[in-house]
Motif scaffolding. Structure first.
Motif, PDB file in Angstrom:
ATOM      1  N   ILE A  63      18.330 -79.153  45.861  1.00 43.04           N
ATOM      2  CA  ILE A  63      17.964 -79.720  44.561  1.00 43.04           C
ATOM      3  C   ILE A  63      18.866 -79.118  43.485  1.00 43.04           C
ATOM      4  O   ILE A  63      18.973 -77.895  43.373  1.00 43.04           O
ATOM      5  CB  ILE A  63      16.490 -79.407  44.229  1.00 43.04           C
ATOM      6  CG1 ILE A  63      15.553 -80.090  45.234  1.00 43.04           C
ATOM      7  CG2 ILE A  63      16.143 -79.820  42.805  1.00 43.04           C
ATOM      8  CD1 ILE A  63      14.216 -79.408  45.377  1.00 43.04           C
ATOM      9  N   ASP A  64      19.503 -79.983  42.697  1.00 41.19           N
ATOM     10  CA  ASP A  64      20.203 -79.552  41.487  1.00 41.19           C
ATOM     11  C   ASP A  64      19.221 -79.713  40.342  1.00 41.19           C
ATOM     12  O   ASP A  64      18.736 -80.815  40.078  1.00 41.19           O
ATOM     13  CB  ASP A  64      21.455 -80.405  41.268  1.00 41.19           C
ATOM     14  CG  ASP A  64      22.279 -79.935  40.082  1.00 41.19           C
ATOM     15  OD1 ASP A  64      21.693 -79.616  39.025  1.00 41.19           O
ATOM     16  OD2 ASP A  64      23.517 -79.900  40.197  1.00 41.19           O
ATOM     17  N   ALA A  65      18.912 -78.620  39.661  1.00 44.81           N
ATOM     18  CA  ALA A  65      17.836 -78.640  38.671  1.00 44.81           C
ATOM     19  C   ALA A  65      18.246 -79.292  37.358  1.00 44.81           C
ATOM     20  O   ALA A  65      17.398 -79.491  36.487  1.00 44.81           O
ATOM     21  CB  ALA A  65      17.350 -77.217  38.412  1.00 44.81           C
ATOM     22  N   GLY A  66      19.523 -79.604  37.187  1.00 49.08           N
ATOM     23  CA  GLY A  66      19.943 -80.196  35.925  1.00 49.08           C
ATOM     24  C   GLY A  66      19.604 -79.269  34.772  1.00 49.08           C
ATOM     25  O   GLY A  66      19.918 -78.079  34.822  1.00 49.08           O
ATOM     26  N   PRO A  67      18.923 -79.788  33.723  1.00 46.13           N
ATOM     27  CA  PRO A  67      18.567 -78.926  32.589  1.00 46.13           C
ATOM     28  C   PRO A  67      17.359 -78.045  32.875  1.00 46.13           C
ATOM     29  O   PRO A  67      17.000 -77.205  32.052  1.00 46.13           O
ATOM     30  CB  PRO A  67      18.243 -79.938  31.484  1.00 46.13           C
ATOM     31  CG  PRO A  67      17.722 -81.125  32.219  1.00 46.13           C
ATOM     32  CD  PRO A  67      18.516 -81.185  33.518  1.00 46.13           C
TER      33      PRO A  67
END
Length: 321
Positions: A236-240
């Motif tokens: 998972i790329d958490a972004g902000p």
């Protein structure tokens, strides 16, 4: 409440069902959502709440309050909140071992076990003669081994520990359940933070909280003997967002403390085993960590900045969480 966080000050529980703070992002989340359940704030007055762990045999929850250098205890039957341990050596993450003993990560640079009589055993405070940084979060596998992360966050100021230089890399360690011998299982995570096993213990999930450009949740495969890690990948790329601590349910979904001090991000994010976001629990404060508890392991406790919240869900925490 702090005047820096105005949206926490007037928190009120939902006055009707279903609770509007529960958001379905994917149809897979519907089955876990108890429509006649609402978020409850069960305790407040912490400075930075972390490391919740439930003790079913005593019907209580423990939770670290790091800057206040204490572990608090919330009693399920009465709602009473008391100090369980003060000072706590700046305790952060907590779990129970497979014998039910409390295992604690202390920003005072050690991993401890609380014995049945209340005495404290230091399991580890250094590796190859170098002091640990500030152990952050911990899980115990079914073979009794203890896995924990050791970023330097507690060394950076006197607020959540004692300011000091780091002596060692940001590692993930495994302490053998029989010999208490420690090994480094990963040394390539930028700011290793929360961690948990999949229900079948074939995967280890780790929050990379200094990931560039974004925070990430990583997945590793465990080796056949369950003692080493391989095949690191980004799940998972958490972004902000800022994932912190997390736990798995028995279906393998990840329930992750989340936030960055904004209403759009603060709360808990739920991800399916394939990494897709399926649900969100909005809270008025950033959530640092979660655990499942209650007599049926179906109550999610959420340690969130100055408060602890709870909600019943149609999911059970995986054993060992």
């Amino acid at each position: 409440m702090s005047h820096h966080a105005p949206h926490t000050a007037g928190w009120q529980p939902a006055s009707y069902y279903p609770d509007p703070a529960i958001h379905v992002l994917d149809p897979r989340f519907e089955k876990y959502w108890v429509k006649l359940g609402a978020i409850e704030r069960i305790a407040t007055g912490m400075r930075w709440a972390e490391g919740p762990v439930y003790f079913g045999d005593g019907r209580y929850l423990l939770c670290s309050d790091i800057p206040n250098n204490r572990i608090i205890r919330w009693d399920e039957e009465t709602g009473a909140v008391s100090d369980f341990r003060r000072p706590s050596n700046y305790a952060n993450g907590n779990t129970r071992d497979r014998q039910g003993r409390l295992i604690t990560c202390e920003h005072g640079r050690r991993i401890t076990r609380t014995e049945y009589d209340g005495s404290i055993t230091v399991l580890m405070d250094s590796f190859d003669g170098k002091k640990l940084n500030s152990p952050n979060d911990v899980v115990v596998k079914s073979d009794n081994s203890i896995w924990f992360t050791d970023p330097p966050f507690g060394l950076m100021s006197d607020y959540e520990g004692n300011k000091a230089p780091s002596e060692i890399g940001q590692n993930i360690y495994r302490i053998d359940g029989d010999t208490l011998q420690a090994t480094i299982v990963a040394d390539d995570v930028l700011g290793p933070n929360g961690l948990c096993f999949s229900p079948d213990e074939k995967l280890l999930y780790v929050v990379e909280s200094r990931g560039v450009p974004n925070r990430k949740i990583l997945a590793y495969d465990l080796s056949a003997d369950g003692r080493t890690l391989n095949s690191k990948r980004v799940l998972i790329d958490a972004g902000p967002g800022t994932p912190d601590g997390m736990r798995c349910d028995s279906d393998g979904n990840l329930w992750c403390g989340w936030g960055m001090g904004t209403p759009e991000l603060d709360g808990v994010m739920i991800f399916a085993p394939d990494g897709a976001p399926i649900g969100r629990i909005a809270l008025p404060e950033r959530c640092a960590n979660v655990c499942f508890g209650g007599p049926k392991r179906n109550r999610l406790f959420m340690a969130s900045s100055q408060s602890i919240y709870a909600i019943y869900v149609n999911a059970q925490g995986a054993l060992g969480g």
